[in-house]
Design a protein around this motif. Structure first.
Motif, mmCIF file in Angstrom:
data_model
loop_
_atom_site.group_PDB
_atom_site.id
_atom_site.type_symbol
_atom_site.label_atom_id
_atom_site.label_comp_id
_atom_site.label_asym_id
_atom_site.label_seq_id
_atom_site.Cartn_x
_atom_site.Cartn_y
_atom_site.Cartn_z
ATOM 1 N N TYR A 85 0.833 -1.208 0.000
ATOM 2 C CA TYR A 85 0.000 0.000 0.000
ATOM 3 C C TYR A 85 0.860 1.248 0.000
ATOM 4 O O TYR A 85 1.777 1.402 0.803
ATOM 5 C CB TYR A 85 -0.920 0.018 1.234
ATOM 6 C CG TYR A 85 -1.653 1.333 1.337
ATOM 7 C CD1 TYR A 85 -2.560 1.708 0.342
ATOM 8 C CD2 TYR A 85 -1.404 2.230 2.368
ATOM 9 C CE1 TYR A 85 -3.203 2.934 0.393
ATOM 10 C CE2 TYR A 85 -2.053 3.453 2.427
ATOM 11 C CZ TYR A 85 -2.955 3.795 1.434
ATOM 12 O OH TYR A 85 -3.590 5.011 1.465
ATOM 13 N N THR A 88 -1.555 7.688 -3.371
ATOM 14 C CA THR A 88 -1.174 8.581 -4.473
ATOM 15 C C THR A 88 -0.924 9.996 -3.961
ATOM 16 O O THR A 88 -1.669 10.508 -3.120
ATOM 17 C CB THR A 88 -2.312 8.598 -5.523
ATOM 18 O OG1 THR A 88 -2.396 7.303 -6.100
ATOM 19 C CG2 THR A 88 -2.053 9.623 -6.612
ATOM 20 N N THR A 119 -7.504 8.074 -3.110
ATOM 21 C CA THR A 119 -7.919 8.517 -4.456
ATOM 22 C C THR A 119 -9.429 8.710 -4.527
ATOM 23 O O THR A 119 -9.907 9.530 -5.308
ATOM 24 C CB THR A 119 -7.534 7.488 -5.539
ATOM 25 O OG1 THR A 119 -8.139 6.260 -5.204
ATOM 26 C CG2 THR A 119 -6.039 7.344 -5.671
ATOM 27 N N ILE A 137 -7.307 -6.092 0.686
ATOM 28 C CA ILE A 137 -6.942 -6.286 2.103
ATOM 29 C C ILE A 137 -7.960 -5.580 3.003
ATOM 30 O O ILE A 137 -8.165 -4.365 2.912
ATOM 31 C CB ILE A 137 -5.506 -5.780 2.350
ATOM 32 C CG1 ILE A 137 -4.540 -6.640 1.518
ATOM 33 C CG2 ILE A 137 -5.147 -5.821 3.825
ATOM 34 C CD1 ILE A 137 -3.089 -6.272 1.641
ATOM 35 N N ALA A 168 -9.640 -7.395 -7.248
ATOM 36 C CA ALA A 168 -9.835 -6.584 -8.458
ATOM 37 C C ALA A 168 -9.977 -7.451 -9.704
ATOM 38 O O ALA A 168 -10.645 -7.059 -10.664
ATOM 39 C CB ALA A 168 -8.656 -5.628 -8.622
HETATM 40 C C1 LIG Z 1 0.106 1.096 -4.584
HETATM 41 S S1 LIG Z 1 -1.363 0.816 -3.632
HETATM 42 C C2 LIG Z 1 -2.440 2.065 -4.326
HETATM 43 C C3 LIG Z 1 -3.500 2.587 -3.369
HETATM 44 C C4 LIG Z 1 -4.467 3.588 -3.956
HETATM 45 N N1 LIG Z 1 -4.948 3.176 -5.259
HETATM 46 C C5 LIG Z 1 -3.869 4.962 -4.093
HETATM 47 O O1 LIG Z 1 -3.435 5.276 -5.198
HETATM 48 O O2 LIG Z 1 -3.821 5.717 -3.128
HETATM 49 C C6 LIG Z 1 -1.963 -0.713 -4.375
HETATM 50 C C7 LIG Z 1 -3.137 -1.333 -3.636
HETATM 51 O O3 LIG Z 1 -3.633 -2.448 -4.387
HETATM 52 C C8 LIG Z 1 -4.133 -3.410 -3.462
HETATM 53 N N2 LIG Z 1 -4.250 -4.714 -4.132
HETATM 54 C C9 LIG Z 1 -3.261 -5.595 -4.445
HETATM 55 N N3 LIG Z 1 -3.771 -6.675 -5.081
HETATM 56 C C10 LIG Z 1 -5.107 -6.457 -5.190
HETATM 57 C C11 LIG Z 1 -6.181 -7.209 -5.755
HETATM 58 N N4 LIG Z 1 -5.985 -8.389 -6.350
HETATM 59 N N5 LIG Z 1 -7.428 -6.700 -5.662
HETATM 60 C C12 LIG Z 1 -7.660 -5.509 -5.059
HETATM 61 N N6 LIG Z 1 -6.677 -4.762 -4.499
HETATM 62 C C13 LIG Z 1 -5.426 -5.216 -4.571
HETATM 63 C C14 LIG Z 1 -3.081 -3.372 -2.357
HETATM 64 O O4 LIG Z 1 -3.551 -3.957 -1.163
HETATM 65 C C15 LIG Z 1 -2.820 -1.862 -2.253
HETATM 66 O O5 LIG Z 1 -3.689 -1.277 -1.330
#
Ligand SMILES: C[S@@+](CC[C@H](N)C(=O)[O-])C[C@H]1O[C@@H](n2cnc3c(N)ncnc32)[C@H](O)[C@@H]1O
Length: 243
Positions: A85, A88, A119, A137, A168
């Motif tokens: 995590y 952005t 976001t 999570i 997702a």
């Molecule tokens: C780099 S963070 C981005 C958080 C948010 N989108 C932002 O930009 O503030 C990536 C997020 O994707 C989530 N994630 C990873 N695999 C996932 C999946 N299969 N389905 C949904 N979320 C997932 C992680 O737990 C993490 O919270």
């Protein structure tokens, strides 16, 4: 189920293990496992923990909790096996939204991998028709729900905000024009599944879709889609739209 319940934790690890074994064969899972565990140890030093609080400014200003600094160790460990995590940066988010030549009120904003929902809050400053965040999570998802609950500003232009706790890769896209936001939530296999789902959804229900891909490490995967074309971006993000 509790955010970091042992069942959820082991299920997520098993899913990761199966995915790795499918991609690399049974013998190929050990070194990524050791790499991730080592990364976890490195990320747990007091110095690295202090650094994670570097993303707090948004929270001070908006009285929410989207920092990566307070994510508990189980969610951080799971994050290493999926995608850690990281919220952005607000200035970059504004730049990415400014690059979209769209009438926001026709579009649903979808963040796949929405974490603590920063976001979703930032998108609510634009007149989107609806906003949806999908997070795997549960601890992060619960924080997103709480953030959506407490975030109230006169500048907010969309209040139809929903956080969903789900994978997702299995998300069913709303049948409206979409702005799909990706901040590196998925490994290649997962991104390909999302892309396939999106293409099927577009075949069944043709509509405009824009993809904003932040930190576009796997641009080449999106570029393989016959449904999408690149419209630009910078080193920090790419923008695609359907043709
Ligand atoms: C780099 S963070 C981005 C958080 C948010 N989108 C932002 O930009 O503030 C990536 C997020 O994707 C989530 N994630 C990873 N695999 C996932 C999946 N299969 N389905 C949904 N979320 C997932 C992680 O737990 C993490 O919270």
């Amino acid at each position: 189920m509790s955010p970091s319940s042992p069942q959820q934790f082991w299920r997520a690890l098993r899913g990761w293990w199966r995915e790795q074994a499918r991609e690399k064969g049974a013998g190929g899972t050990t070194s990524p496992l050791i790499r991730n565990l080592w990364a976890f140890v490195r990320e747990s030093t007091p110095e690295r923990r202090r650094q994670r609080y570097g993303d707090m400014e948004y929270d001070w200003e908006h009285r929410v909790n989207t920092t990566s600094g307070t994510v508990d160790w189980r969610a951080r460990l799971l994050g290493l096996f999926h995608s850690p995590y990281q919220p952005t940066d607000p200035a970059l988010f504004q730049e990415m939204m400014a690059s979209l030549p769209i009438e926001f009120d026709h579009f649903t904003f979808v963040d796949l991998g929405s974490g603590k929902g920063r976001t979703l809050l930032m998108a609510s400053e634009y007149p989107f028709r609806r906003i949806v965040g999908v997070e795997l999570i549960a601890e992060l998802h619960r924080a997103a729900e709480e953030n959506i609950r407490v975030y109230r500003r006169l500048t907010q232009r969309c209040v139809q905000i929903e956080a969903v706790c789900a994978d997702a890769c299995e998300f069913v896209f709303p049948e409206t024009p979409l702005v799909l936001y990706l901040f590196n939530p998925l490994p290649e296999a997962g991104l390909r599944r999302v892309l396939r789902n999106l293409e099927q959804s577009l075949e069944q229900s043709p509509r405009p879709v824009w993809i904003v891909y932040h930190n576009p490490a796997m641009d080449s995967v999106l570029a393989t889609s016959r449904a999408l074309g690149s419209t630009g971006g910078t080193e920090q993000y790419s923008v695609f739209k359907n043709l």
